[in-house]
Design a protein around this motif. Structure first.
Motif, PDB file in Angstrom:
ATOM      1  N   GLN A  74       0.642  -1.338  -0.224  1.00 55.54           N
ATOM      2  CA  GLN A  74      -0.330   0.150  -0.112  1.00 55.54           C
ATOM      3  C   GLN A  74       1.204   1.043   0.292  1.00 55.54           C
ATOM      4  N   ALA A  75       1.900   1.574   0.862  1.00 51.69           N
ATOM      5  CA  ALA A  75       2.835   2.337   0.507  1.00 51.69           C
ATOM      6  C   ALA A  75       3.532   2.715  -0.328  1.00 51.69           C
ATOM      7  N   ILE A  76       3.705   1.703  -1.318  1.00 48.39           N
ATOM      8  CA  ILE A  76       4.186   1.935  -2.533  1.00 48.39           C
ATOM      9  C   ILE A  76       3.461   2.229  -3.876  1.00 48.39           C
ATOM     10  N   GLN A  77       2.561   1.342  -3.388  1.00 49.06           N
ATOM     11  CA  GLN A  77       0.988   2.115  -4.318  1.00 49.06           C
ATOM     12  C   GLN A  77       0.890   4.017  -4.271  1.00 49.06           C
ATOM     13  N   ILE A  78       0.734   4.134  -2.533  1.00 48.87           N
ATOM     14  CA  ILE A  78       0.133   5.683  -2.440  1.00 48.87           C
ATOM     15  C   ILE A  78       2.010   6.142  -2.325  1.00 48.87           C
ATOM     16  N   GLY A  79       2.807   5.634  -2.940  1.00 49.27           N
ATOM     17  CA  GLY A  79       3.910   7.047  -3.429  1.00 49.27           C
ATOM     18  C   GLY A  79       3.693   7.389  -4.836  1.00 49.27           C
ATOM     19  N   LEU A  80       2.985   6.040  -5.668  1.00 49.17           N
ATOM     20  CA  LEU A  80       3.045   6.046  -7.044  1.00 49.17           C
ATOM     21  C   LEU A  80       2.266   6.870  -7.537  1.00 49.17           C
ATOM     22  N   ILE A  81       0.886   7.535  -7.137  1.00 49.23           N
ATOM     23  CA  ILE A  81      -0.322   7.781  -6.827  1.00 49.23           C
ATOM     24  C   ILE A  81       0.657   9.233  -6.547  1.00 49.23           C
ATOM     25  N   ASN A  82       1.313   9.826  -5.362  1.00 50.54           N
ATOM     26  CA  ASN A  82       2.544  10.971  -5.635  1.00 50.54           C
ATOM     27  C   ASN A  82       3.053  11.869  -6.954  1.00 50.54           C
ATOM     28  N   TYR A  83       2.929  10.732  -7.461  1.00 53.43           N
ATOM     29  CA  TYR A  83       3.750  10.874  -8.354  1.00 53.43           C
ATOM     30  C   TYR A  83       3.154  11.442  -9.117  1.00 53.43           C
ATOM     31  N   LEU A  84       1.652  11.550  -9.948  1.00 54.67           N
ATOM     32  CA  LEU A  84       0.795  12.863 -10.895  1.00 54.67           C
ATOM     33  C   LEU A  84       1.130  13.871 -10.689  1.00 54.67           C
ATOM     34  N   TRP A  85       1.681  14.298  -9.512  1.00 54.91           N
ATOM     35  CA  TRP A  85       1.487  15.668  -9.557  1.00 54.91           C
ATOM     36  C   TRP A  85       2.914  15.915 -10.430  1.00 54.91           C
ATOM     37  N   PRO A  86       3.646  15.595 -11.305  1.00 58.80           N
ATOM     38  CA  PRO A  86       4.187  16.074 -12.598  1.00 58.80           C
ATOM     39  C   PRO A  86       3.313  16.866 -13.848  1.00 58.80           C
ATOM     40  N   SER A  87       2.236  15.541 -14.190  1.00 57.54           N
ATOM     41  CA  SER A  87       1.372  16.263 -14.680  1.00 57.54           C
ATOM     42  C   SER A  87       0.218  16.729 -14.575  1.00 57.54           C
ATOM     43  N   MET A  88       0.006  17.115 -13.138  1.00 62.17           N
ATOM     44  CA  MET A  88      -1.523  18.002 -13.025  1.00 62.17           C
ATOM     45  C   MET A  88      -0.516  19.156 -12.955  1.00 62.17           C
ATOM     46  N   THR A  89       0.725  19.420 -12.898  1.00 63.30           N
ATOM     47  CA  THR A  89       1.782  20.643 -12.863  1.00 63.30           C
ATOM     48  C   THR A  89       1.539  21.098 -14.073  1.00 63.30           C
ATOM     49  N   LEU A  90       1.789  20.270 -15.122  1.00 62.65           N
ATOM     50  CA  LEU A  90       1.577  20.928 -16.687  1.00 62.65           C
ATOM     51  C   LEU A  90       0.334  21.213 -16.985  1.00 62.65           C
ATOM     52  N   LEU A  91      -0.277  20.598 -16.549  1.00 64.85           N
ATOM     53  CA  LEU A  91      -1.844  21.022 -16.902  1.00 64.85           C
ATOM     54  C   LEU A  91      -2.835  21.529 -16.313  1.00 64.85           C
ATOM     55  N   LEU A  92      -2.200  22.340 -14.780  1.00 58.62           N
ATOM     56  CA  LEU A  92      -2.690  23.216 -14.401  1.00 58.62           C
ATOM     57  C   LEU A  92      -1.561  24.612 -14.700  1.00 58.62           C
ATOM     58  N   ALA A  93      -0.307  24.595 -14.919  1.00 57.28           N
ATOM     59  CA  ALA A  93      -0.300  25.649 -15.631  1.00 57.28           C
ATOM     60  C   ALA A  93      -0.875  26.172 -17.086  1.00 57.28           C
ATOM     61  N   VAL A  94      -1.158  25.321 -17.937  1.00 56.85           N
ATOM     62  CA  VAL A  94      -1.910  25.793 -18.796  1.00 56.85           C
ATOM     63  C   VAL A  94      -2.774  26.147 -18.732  1.00 56.85           C
ATOM     64  N   LEU A  95      -3.651  25.764 -18.177  1.00 58.04           N
ATOM     65  CA  LEU A  95      -5.313  26.466 -17.807  1.00 58.04           C
ATOM     66  C   LEU A  95      -5.021  27.774 -16.949  1.00 58.04           C
ATOM     67  N   LEU A  96      -4.491  27.813 -15.620  1.00 54.34           N
ATOM     68  CA  LEU A  96      -3.936  29.190 -15.472  1.00 54.34           C
ATOM     69  C   LEU A  96      -3.644  30.515 -16.489  1.00 54.34           C
ATOM     70  N   ASN A  97      -2.871  29.357 -16.839  1.00 52.30           N
ATOM     71  CA  ASN A  97      -2.443  31.035 -18.438  1.00 52.30           C
ATOM     72  C   ASN A  97      -4.024  30.901 -19.178  1.00 52.30           C
ATOM     73  N   GLY A  98      -5.042  30.258 -18.956  1.00 48.80           N
ATOM     74  CA  GLY A  98      -6.115  30.933 -19.919  1.00 48.80           C
ATOM     75  C   GLY A  98      -5.780  30.467 -20.905  1.00 48.80           C
ATOM     76  N   GLN A  99      -5.071  29.105 -21.266  1.00 45.71           N
ATOM     77  CA  GLN A  99      -4.901  28.224 -23.199  1.00 45.71           C
ATOM     78  C   GLN A  99      -5.551  27.071 -22.889  1.00 45.71           C
ATOM     79  N   ARG A 100      -6.002  26.763 -23.772  1.00 42.98           N
ATOM     80  CA  ARG A 100      -6.612  24.704 -23.746  1.00 42.98           C
ATOM     81  C   ARG A 100      -5.352  24.306 -23.965  1.00 42.98           C
ATOM     82  N   PRO A 101      -5.542  23.327 -23.211  1.00 43.10           N
ATOM     83  CA  PRO A 101      -4.195  22.281 -22.778  1.00 43.10           C
ATOM     84  C   PRO A 101      -4.203  21.498 -24.585  1.00 43.10           C
ATOM     85  N   LYS A 102      -3.094  21.279 -25.125  1.00 39.59           N
ATOM     86  CA  LYS A 102      -3.228  20.491 -26.356  1.00 39.59           C
ATOM     87  C   LYS A 102      -3.426  18.735 -26.036  1.00 39.59           C
ATOM     88  N   CYS A 103      -3.904  18.554 -26.906  1.00 38.54           N
ATOM     89  CA  CYS A 103      -3.932  17.178 -27.086  1.00 38.54           C
ATOM     90  C   CYS A 103      -2.866  15.224 -26.426  1.00 38.54           C
TER      91      CYS A 103
END
Length: 303
Positions: free
Chosen positions: A91-120
């Motif tokens: 469970q701890a290892i799985q939870i650690g992996l879930i935590n590493y969703l943040w790089p993708s989420m960071t890129l998406l949020l950066a685009v959205l907060l700039n008022g842009q549409r995320p690319k496909c």
């Protein structure tokens, strides 16, 4: 400091951070979720004071001081407690992996907060990462969706904290980059995280802190991984090859899972490794999708 030396320090930070999940699981096993986390951040704070020094808080922009503190402390508490409340090593290892969703989420949020549409391509990367998480949680048992939900129901607190922690860290990365204006509050943030955790430890019923040679050794290793990791990363991104370090950082989920598997003596099946690689691959696809094309300079042929 030379660029190559700074880059090596940045790489050392990636390796140090990859040990956090396994070590945090062991430390919280001995000291409890809250007490263990409080001890870790206290020791890491002391290391940061020695390596980076205490920041001049009066020079911090107000937005960075208040919002940065809130997001950083919230994330670190989510991360440490999600691992601390895990009921098994897998469970701890799985939870650690879930935590590493943040790089993708960071890129998406950066685009959205700039008022842009995320690319496909960016959306595809996030979908690949989520598919990887579903593979890890489903463990390849029967119906993937049903297996994943059954796994989540076993410990919704830990899995929920890990997921919300990834979102919070994404917000921290995007917002504080705009607000920091060159300031580095990492030492202050670690100290405030420790104070918050000690407050929780003193105000709620907690298990006894079990100080043994093994538990103290694990605590020291984890404090070094956190404190020295942040110090080395700060030097790496300031003076080293940022592009190389950014690319290598996307492979932390695999390195972290490998270390945790060995350290905790927890074998991981092929389905898990496929999921971990999908999380890394999705982050890289998302990163490529977020890259801006640079206009060619005079005399360049683009090859």
């Amino acid at each position: 400091m030379t660029s190559s030396r700074a880059t090596l320090l940045g790489i050392s930070a990636i390796l140090l951070w990859s040990t956090i999940v396994g070590l945090m699981r062991q430390v919280t096993f001995y000291f409890g979720p809250v007490g263990g986390s409080a001890l870790v951040y206290s020791a890491a704070s002391a290391l940061l004071v020695l390596t980076i020094g205490f920041p001049k808080v009066k020079n911090f922009p107000k937005g960075y001081l208040y919002l940065g503190t809130l997001l950083f402390v919230a994330y670190e508490i989510c991360l440490s407690l999600s691992l601390g409340f895990s009921t098994s090593n897998i469970q701890a290892i799985q939870i650690g992996l879930i935590n590493y969703l943040w790089p993708s989420m960071t890129l998406l949020l950066a685009v959205l907060l700039n008022g842009q549409r995320p690319k496909c391509l960016m959306l595809l990367g996030i979908a690949i990462s989520m598919l990887g998480i579903s593979q890890v949680l489903g463990q390849g048992q029967g119906n993937l969706w049903q297996s994943m939900l059954a796994n989540l129901r076993e410990n919704p607190l830990s899995y929920g904290l890990a997921f919300f922690g990834a979102i919070i860290w994404s917000l921290y990365c995007v917002l504080t980059k705009r607000l920091a204006k060159g300031c580095n509050g990492i030492t202050l943030y670690f100290m405030l995280t420790a104070i918050s955790l000690w407050s929780g430890f003193l105000l709620t019923p907690q298990p006894h802190l079990d100080f043994t040679a093994t538990s103290i050794g694990a605590l020291c290793l984890l404090a070094c991984a956190m404190g020295l990791g942040y110090a080395a990363w700060n030097t790496g991104i300031l003076h080293g090859n940022i592009r190389l370090l950014a690319t290598l950082s996307y492979f932390i989920p695999v390195i972290s899972s490998l270390f945790s598997s060995v350290w905790l003596s927890q074998p991981l099946g092929g389905i898990f490794w496929i999921g971990a690689l999908l999380v890394c691959g999705g982050s890289l696809v998302c990163w490529v999708g977020g890259e801006k094309k640079r206009p060619l300079k005079s005399g360049q042929d683009g090859s």
